[in-house]
Write a protein that holds these residues in place. Structure first.
Motif, short mmCIF file in Angstrom:
data_model
loop_
_atom_site.label_atom_id
_atom_site.label_comp_id
_atom_site.label_asym_id
_atom_site.label_seq_id
_atom_site.Cartn_x
_atom_site.Cartn_y
_atom_site.Cartn_z
N MET A 122 0.81 -1.23 0.00
CA MET A 122 0.00 0.00 0.00
C MET A 122 0.84 1.28 0.00
O MET A 122 0.40 2.33 0.46
N LEU A 127 -0.10 2.63 -6.50
CA LEU A 127 -0.31 1.76 -5.35
C LEU A 127 0.32 0.39 -5.55
O LEU A 127 0.06 -0.30 -6.53
N ASP A 129 0.22 -3.15 -4.27
CA ASP A 129 -0.70 -3.96 -3.47
C ASP A 129 -0.45 -5.46 -3.61
O ASP A 129 -1.34 -6.28 -3.37
#
Length: 315
Positions: A122, A127, A129
């Motif tokens: 994160m 981003l 992820d």
């Protein structure tokens, strides 16, 4: 003769005299020790990924898995048998352009050690992820100057290490973790990072009294292999010129928090990504001090890169 814990505790409670009491306690302690030694950590903390970031195990994962298998396990969110300090023995060679325009062959043999689990999850301007492990070699791979000349112009992204050395390491370790698949995927993951791109020689450096020149500009880029920041090693900024030298690399890797001897266990010097002033970059001394030296220092400071591994992703 071994006894179970409940039997040992009952003996302690029923003992009346000194010798009996002493023997009962010894038996109880032995029973507890045997029980603890028989615990499989991977079963105790089977699903809690975060707890694995606080347990140093130091197991040789190659005894049970191939490196590609661990990457695929991690990519699927399975951290049941991966702990901080676990490692894979690795060795090999690769070619690196020299600052003089030639080529040198680097040969190494080291342990690729787990330094963090989902550390960068994160984070980033784009981003990040993906489930992952952060690994770092125990040893430096090669000794090189940060730059060909004594300057920090262009920040970290302007250096010989960033432009020439890290791409060679990226190519090599991409192959080490299974290479590119037929559909152009690999297990060496890319992530969004903030790196310095310029230094203002008139600024006062945060590195210490009397030092001038500090990182003044930065940019977002996508990288697979990087040098660690000061914070990732020591947990705080020490010799960097400005907060731009930290960027998104703003958390200490768990390995160095719970087993700080691995900061310099091999007693080697290695570069960090931070600018110190207009002519010097930051490095880790062999005695575990954070220090700085001329950008073209060319004798004993090496490259100890950070790699992020996980399941297959598009190159």
């Amino acid at each position: 003769m071994s006894i179970d814990i409940s039997t040992a505790i009952a003996a302690v409670k029923s003992a009346y005299y000194g010798r009996d009491v002493r023997q009962a306690f010894v038996d109880a302690l032995n029973a507890v020790e045997a029980a603890v030694n028989g615990i499989d950590l991977s079963q105790v903390v089977k699903v809690n990924t975060l707890s694995h970031n606080s347990i140093f195990r130091g197991a040789d994962l190659s005894a049970k898995y191939k490196l590609t298998q661990v990457c695929d396990m991690v990519g699927n969110g399975d951290f049941s048998d991966v702990f901080i300090g676990d490692y894979f023995p690795v060795s090999g060679s690769f070619s690196v352009p020299t600052v003089s325009g030639g080529t040198m062959t680097v040969e190494y043999s080291t342990k690729l050690r787990v330094a963090g689990i989902n550390t960068y999850l994160m984070t980033g301007a784009s981003l990040f992820d993906k489930n992952h492990i952060v690994v770092i070699p125990d040893d430096t791979l090669c000794n090189v100057p940060m730059n060909a000349t004594e300057t920090t112009d262009g920040g970290f992204t302007g250096t010989y290490v960033y432009k020439q050395v890290l791409p060679a390491i990226t190519r090599h370790f991409t192959n080490l973790v299974g290479g590119l698949t037929s559909d152009n995927k690999c297990r060496l993951l890319k992530r969004s990072v903030q790196l310095t791109t310029g230094v203002d020689g008139s600024l006062t450096s945060m590195a210490g009294t009397g030092l001038t020149g500090a990182s003044s500009t930065s940019d977002i880029s996508t990288e697979r292999v990087l040098l660690p920041s000061e914070v990732e090693i020591f947990g705080c900024p020490l010799c960097g010129s400005s907060n731009l030298d930290i960027g998104f690399a703003n958390r200490q890797l768990p390995l160095f928090r719970i087993a700080p001897e691995f900061i310099t266990k091999q007693r080697q010097y290695y570069w960090l990504s931070a600018v110190a002033d207009k002519t010097r970059f930051v490095f880790v001394d062999a005695d575990a001090a954070c220090s700085y030296t001329a950008a073209n220092h060319n004798s004993n400071i090496g490259i100890r890169p950070i790699l992020t591994l996980g399941g297959l992703e598009t190159w």
